[in-house]
Motif scaffolding. Structure first.
Motif, short mmCIF file in Angstrom:
data_model
loop_
_atom_site.label_atom_id
_atom_site.label_comp_id
_atom_site.label_asym_id
_atom_site.label_seq_id
_atom_site.Cartn_x
_atom_site.Cartn_y
_atom_site.Cartn_z
N GLN A 1 -47.47 -24.49 18.02
CA GLN A 1 -46.30 -24.92 17.40
C GLN A 1 -46.14 -26.35 18.13
N SER A 2 -46.28 -26.42 19.48
CA SER A 2 -45.86 -27.67 20.09
C SER A 2 -47.01 -28.66 19.67
N ALA A 3 -48.25 -28.34 19.59
CA ALA A 3 -49.25 -29.43 19.19
C ALA A 3 -48.88 -29.77 17.91
N THR A 4 -48.62 -28.82 16.90
CA THR A 4 -48.24 -29.29 15.47
C THR A 4 -46.97 -30.19 15.37
N LEU B 1 -48.19 -33.55 16.51
CA LEU B 1 -49.05 -34.22 15.38
C LEU B 1 -48.31 -34.69 14.38
N GLU B 2 -46.98 -33.99 13.99
CA GLU B 2 -46.22 -34.66 12.93
C GLU B 2 -45.30 -35.59 13.44
N ALA B 3 -45.21 -36.01 14.74
CA ALA B 3 -44.33 -37.02 15.25
C ALA B 3 -45.32 -38.16 15.17
#
Length: 201
Positions: free
Chosen positions: A184-187, A190-192
């Motif tokens: 969730q943190s990596a996603t 990546l979204e940012a």
């Protein structure tokens, strides 16, 4: 004999025997003398009227106006001992109350405190020593059975998680949750990044 009179007779007889055996309950019962409380039991779709005098009379049909009317599930009755619970139960539509709230509380306390003293009843037939031994033996058997049930439940849990691998163990669940958090943190990161790149473009 019709169904309703059979129920009311059984309830009335049981309560009066319990009150007769307990001087404290007998005194509390006398304080309610002259009061009438009506209860609609939702599970049975049955209305019972409790008329207090030297004893309790339980009626299936009552023409007069009760001092307190309750509509509830039987499991809710012990919660009426506390006034805060009454307000909460009314708001949650688990209780309909019309009349004297304090009478409802006193009734709930009286009924929930009316528990049979099995040892006392048994001692009248067998004597004190035998009654005490029998009741203590029954308690010991009950505790043993509860302990065995808990032991078997724990054993079954271990078999399912460790031997048969049907269910994940507590550590595996915790590790999976950690992996979900990391993903969730990596996603989010990546979204940012993608948002920043699109802004530049």
């Amino acid at each position: 004999m019709p169904f309703a009179p059979l129920i009311t007779a059984a309830i009335e007889t049981t309560l009066n025997v319990l009150f007769k055996d307990n001087p404290d309950l007998q005194r509390r019962l006398l304080r309610l003398k002259g009061q009438v409380i009506q209860i609609h039991l939702k599970e049975l779709n049955q209305t019972l009227t409790f008329v207090f005098s030297q004893q309790i009379d339980v009626l299936a049909d009552y023409e007069g106006q009760p001092d307190c009317y309750l509509s509830l599930n039987l499991s809710v009755l012990p919660q009426l001992r506390e006034q805060a619970n009454i307000t909460r139960l009314i708001k949650q539509d688990q209780l309909v109350l019309d009349g004297d709230i304090q009478l409802a509380q006193k009734f709930a306390q009286l009924i929930t405190d009316a528990k049979p003293d099995v040892e006392e009843w048994l001692s009248r037939v067998t004597g004190d020593v035998v009654a005490h031994s029998a009741v203590q033996g029954a308690r010991n058997v009950g505790e043993f059975l509860r302990a065995q049930a808990k032991k078997h439940q724990n054993h079954l849990g271990q078999v399912l998680t460790e031997e048969w691998r049907v269910a994940p163990g507590p550590l595996e669940v915790a590790h999976f949750c950690d992996q979900v958090d990391d993903l969730q943190s990596a996603t989010a990161q990546l979204e940012a990044r993608l948002t920043r790149l699109l802004e530049r473009a």
